[in-house]
Design a protein around this motif. Structure first.
Motif, PDB file in Angstrom:
ATOM      1  N   HIS A  39       0.819  -1.211   0.000  1.00 52.72           N
ATOM      2  CA  HIS A  39       0.000   0.000   0.000  1.00 52.72           C
ATOM      3  C   HIS A  39       0.854   1.262   0.000  1.00 52.72           C
ATOM      4  N   GLN A  40       2.156   1.108  -0.097  1.00 51.41           N
ATOM      5  CA  GLN A  40       3.058   2.245  -0.168  1.00 51.41           C
ATOM      6  C   GLN A  40       3.333   2.589  -1.632  1.00 51.41           C
ATOM      7  N   PRO A  41       3.940   3.758  -1.909  1.00 50.45           N
ATOM      8  CA  PRO A  41       4.258   4.097  -3.296  1.00 50.45           C
ATOM      9  C   PRO A  41       5.058   2.977  -3.957  1.00 50.45           C
ATOM     10  N   PRO A  42       4.626   2.480  -5.126  1.00 54.66           N
ATOM     11  CA  PRO A  42       5.330   1.371  -5.775  1.00 54.66           C
ATOM     12  C   PRO A  42       6.800   1.684  -6.016  1.00 54.66           C
ATOM     13  N   SER A  43       7.642   0.745  -5.621  1.00 54.53           N
ATOM     14  CA  SER A  43       9.085   0.915  -5.753  1.00 54.53           C
ATOM     15  C   SER A  43       9.714  -0.429  -6.037  1.00 54.53           C
ATOM     16  N   SER A  44      10.808  -0.412  -6.795  1.00 51.73           N
ATOM     17  CA  SER A  44      11.525  -1.661  -7.088  1.00 51.73           C
ATOM     18  C   SER A  44      12.203  -2.222  -5.840  1.00 51.73           C
ATOM     19  N   GLN A 157       3.350  11.041 -14.005  1.00 50.86           N
ATOM     20  CA  GLN A 157       4.718  10.650 -13.640  1.00 50.86           C
ATOM     21  C   GLN A 157       4.710   9.499 -12.621  1.00 50.86           C
ATOM     22  N   ALA A 158       3.957   8.461 -12.948  1.00 49.52           N
ATOM     23  CA  ALA A 158       3.873   7.273 -12.093  1.00 49.52           C
ATOM     24  C   ALA A 158       4.519   6.113 -12.835  1.00 49.52           C
ATOM     25  N   PRO A 159       5.834   5.926 -12.667  1.00 50.63           N
ATOM     26  CA  PRO A 159       6.547   4.931 -13.482  1.00 50.63           C
ATOM     27  C   PRO A 159       6.181   3.488 -13.184  1.00 50.63           C
ATOM     28  N   LEU A 160       5.719   3.197 -11.957  1.00 51.10           N
ATOM     29  CA  LEU A 160       5.466   1.809 -11.567  1.00 51.10           C
ATOM     30  C   LEU A 160       4.097   1.655 -10.915  1.00 51.10           C
ATOM     31  N   GLN A 161       3.505   0.498 -11.121  1.00 50.67           N
ATOM     32  CA  GLN A 161       2.285   0.104 -10.428  1.00 50.67           C
ATOM     33  C   GLN A 161       2.460  -1.332  -9.934  1.00 50.67           C
ATOM     34  N   ILE A 162       1.551  -1.761  -9.054  1.00 56.19           N
ATOM     35  CA  ILE A 162       1.649  -3.109  -8.489  1.00 56.19           C
ATOM     36  C   ILE A 162       0.364  -3.874  -8.765  1.00 56.19           C
ATOM     37  N   LEU A 163       0.521  -5.061  -9.309  1.00 59.48           N
ATOM     38  CA  LEU A 163      -0.589  -6.002  -9.492  1.00 59.48           C
ATOM     39  C   LEU A 163      -0.254  -7.273  -8.732  1.00 59.48           C
ATOM     40  N   GLN A 164      -1.160  -7.679  -7.847  1.00 58.70           N
ATOM     41  CA  GLN A 164      -0.941  -8.928  -7.117  1.00 58.70           C
ATOM     42  C   GLN A 164      -2.153  -9.838  -7.299  1.00 58.70           C
ATOM     43  N   LEU A 165      -1.873 -11.105  -7.592  1.00 58.45           N
ATOM     44  CA  LEU A 165      -2.912 -12.115  -7.776  1.00 58.45           C
ATOM     45  C   LEU A 165      -2.651 -13.276  -6.816  1.00 58.45           C
ATOM     46  N   GLU A 166      -3.721 -13.785  -6.204  1.00 67.66           N
ATOM     47  CA  GLU A 166      -3.605 -14.923  -5.287  1.00 67.66           C
ATOM     48  C   GLU A 166      -4.623 -15.990  -5.650  1.00 67.66           C
ATOM     49  N   ALA A 281      -5.841   7.601   0.150  1.00 66.35           N
ATOM     50  CA  ALA A 281      -4.967   8.643   0.700  1.00 66.35           C
ATOM     51  C   ALA A 281      -3.574   8.073   0.955  1.00 66.35           C
ATOM     52  N   PRO A 282      -2.557   8.923   1.064  1.00 66.27           N
ATOM     53  CA  PRO A 282      -1.210   8.423   1.354  1.00 66.27           C
ATOM     54  C   PRO A 282      -1.159   7.737   2.713  1.00 66.27           C
ATOM     55  N   CYS A 283      -0.200   6.849   2.873  1.00 71.46           N
ATOM     56  CA  CYS A 283       0.004   6.209   4.164  1.00 71.46           C
ATOM     57  C   CYS A 283       0.401   7.255   5.203  1.00 71.46           C
ATOM     58  N   GLU A 284       0.127   6.962   6.439  1.00 72.21           N
ATOM     59  CA  GLU A 284       0.471   7.895   7.513  1.00 72.21           C
ATOM     60  C   GLU A 284       1.981   8.152   7.518  1.00 72.21           C
ATOM     61  N   GLY A 285       2.356   9.419   7.606  1.00 67.48           N
ATOM     62  CA  GLY A 285       3.768   9.795   7.593  1.00 67.48           C
ATOM     63  C   GLY A 285       4.310  10.098   6.217  1.00 67.48           C
ATOM     64  N   ASP A 286       3.526   9.845   5.156  1.00 65.59           N
ATOM     65  CA  ASP A 286       3.957  10.145   3.791  1.00 65.59           C
ATOM     66  C   ASP A 286       3.951  11.656   3.576  1.00 65.59           C
ATOM     67  N   LYS A 287       5.057  12.217   3.143  1.00 70.81           N
ATOM     68  CA  LYS A 287       5.203  13.664   2.974  1.00 70.81           C
ATOM     69  C   LYS A 287       4.940  14.132   1.544  1.00 70.81           C
ATOM     70  N   ALA A 288       4.387  13.251   0.710  1.00 69.24           N
ATOM     71  CA  ALA A 288       4.204  13.585  -0.706  1.00 69.24           C
ATOM     72  C   ALA A 288       3.332  14.825  -0.883  1.00 69.24           C
ATOM     73  N   THR A 289       2.268  14.942  -0.076  1.00 66.63           N
ATOM     74  CA  THR A 289       1.352  16.069  -0.219  1.00 66.63           C
ATOM     75  C   THR A 289       2.058  17.386   0.055  1.00 66.63           C
TER      76      THR A 289
END
Length: 388
Positions: A39-44, A157-166, A281-289
């Motif tokens: 649930h955080q900003p997608p990152s490698s 400017q969103a270079p990455l997204q996350i897809l998860q399947l179970e 909304a951003p996760c708590e503590g996220d300073k993006a805004t």
């Protein structure tokens, strides 16, 4: 002359039988770090971890390496460029049956070396319970058969997204490659029961005039637009992949309310959905805004889009509960105190006093599900029983 005393080689730990060693080693196994970052900003860096207990133990001797290796490869990660090399190693070391989850990373949307049908080869070797793909939007679109528009990618400017399947169960007997070649998308490769999608942030787009006219580069933009068309395109009607899902978790930071409507259009295709979870909304503590507010955006716009989006979501939850199988809805943004104050009257007005019971923390459960339980049980166990 007395017999010489033979001192056993190696440590006392290594002298234990494999069954006991495996039981001890199991206590060093941790959940994959990716689960805590979905649930955080997608990152490698989603798979990075500072805990290396199993790896350190495996380096102490060849005996412990042999016993530890299956657990080391319970959760694997590989780049799309390296899929054949990875599968060759897994096959040569007979580790395929131990792989229960895989994180797959794609880095370059226009790189021909990243085959969108990589999953055909991978799933002819592996049968993981969970696959997590972190890749550019167009790359994920190609895997799932959705033509993702990148016309406005420059604004997001969103270079990455996350897809998860179970999937609920594993067969340990993957289908042959010839069988998988008949499947056109990753969604059809298994009977997936759960889908998670992290769409990344739309925050940068708010710096542009009439931002709400921009189209989010996302497979849900495609699915939602097609689902809204009447009659629906044949490829949506004939594909059972979405209708088999029982759980959907959606994460996006400050999506526009009209995009949320597209997502909800796509959710209508999930006819057997039991559980819906949303975070806008951003996760708590996220300073993006705070960082983006240095630009030209109106700081009230993103929050206004969230509250309008949740109004749409509340009505969809009510409708799906009435005519479908939806039994649980979680508004993850209740974790943020100030936002909870905004969301509470909106969702209570729609869901309060109806068939839905609220736990006060952002989770609504269908009252008929609660009353059907003959013995005390948690909401989670009730929903799990209903899904099974």
């Amino acid at each position: 002359m007395p017999h010489a005393i033979m001192i056993p080689q190696g440590s006392s730990l290594e002298a234990l039988p494999n069954e006991l060693l495996d039981e001890i080693i199991s206590n060093l196994s941790d959940p994959p770090p990716s689960l805590a970052r979905l649930h955080q900003p997608p990152s490698s860096n989603i798979v990075k971890s500072g805990i290396r207990d199993l790896k350190n133990l495996s380096c102490t001797s060849s005996r412990l390496l042999e016993v530890t290796r299956p657990r080391l490869f319970t959760h694997v990660c590989f780049d799309l460029r390296d899929v054949d090399e990875f599968l060759s190693f897994i096959s040569a070391t007979s580790l395929a049956r131990h792989v229960s989850s895989a994180v797959v990373k794609g880095r370059h949307p226009s790189d021909d070396r990243e085959d969108p049908f990589w999953w055909r080869r991978a799933l002819s070797y592996l049968d993981p319970q969970r696959i997590t793909v972190i890749a550019p939007p167009s790359c994920i679109g190609k895997m799932t058969g959705a033509q993702v528009s990148e016309e406005h990618s420059w604004a997001f400017q969103a270079p990455l997204q996350i897809l998860q399947l179970e999937q609920d169960t594993r067969s340990f007997d993957p289908p042959l490659l010839t069988h998988l070649e008949k499947r056109s998308t990753l969604l059809e490769a298994r009977s997936w029961s759960s889908l998670l999608f992290n769409e990344s942030s739309s925050l940068k787009a708010y710096n542009h005039y009439e931002y709400f006219l921009f189209k989010v580069p996302s497979l849900f933009s495609t699915w939602g637009s097609l689902a809204y068309v009447r009659p629906r395109p044949q490829r949506l009607i004939s594909s059972p992949a979405l209708s088999k899902l029982t759980s959907f978790r959606y994460t996006a930071v400050f999506p526009f309310y009209n995009h949320v409507k597209l997502v909800l259009n796509a959710v209508e295709l999930m006819e057997n959905l039991r559980s819906l979870s949303v975070q806008l909304a951003p996760c708590e503590g996220d300073k993006a805004t705070e960082l983006e507010q240095r630009g030209s955006m109106d700081p009230s716009d993103p929050w206004m889009e969230i509250t309008t989006g949740y109004s749409l979501i509340g009505h969809s939850v009510s409708d799906m509960g009435n005519r479908g199988s939806l039994a649980e809805f979680c508004a993850c943004d209740y974790a943020l105190g100030p936002l909870r104050t905004e969301l509470c009257p909106i969702l209570e007005d729609i869901l309060g006093g109806s068939e839905w019971a609220h736990d006060g923390q952002g989770t609504w459960t269908k009252k008929s599900i609660c009353s059907a339980a003959c013995a005390p049980a948690t909401v989670e166990s009730i929903v799990r029983t209903a899904v099974a």
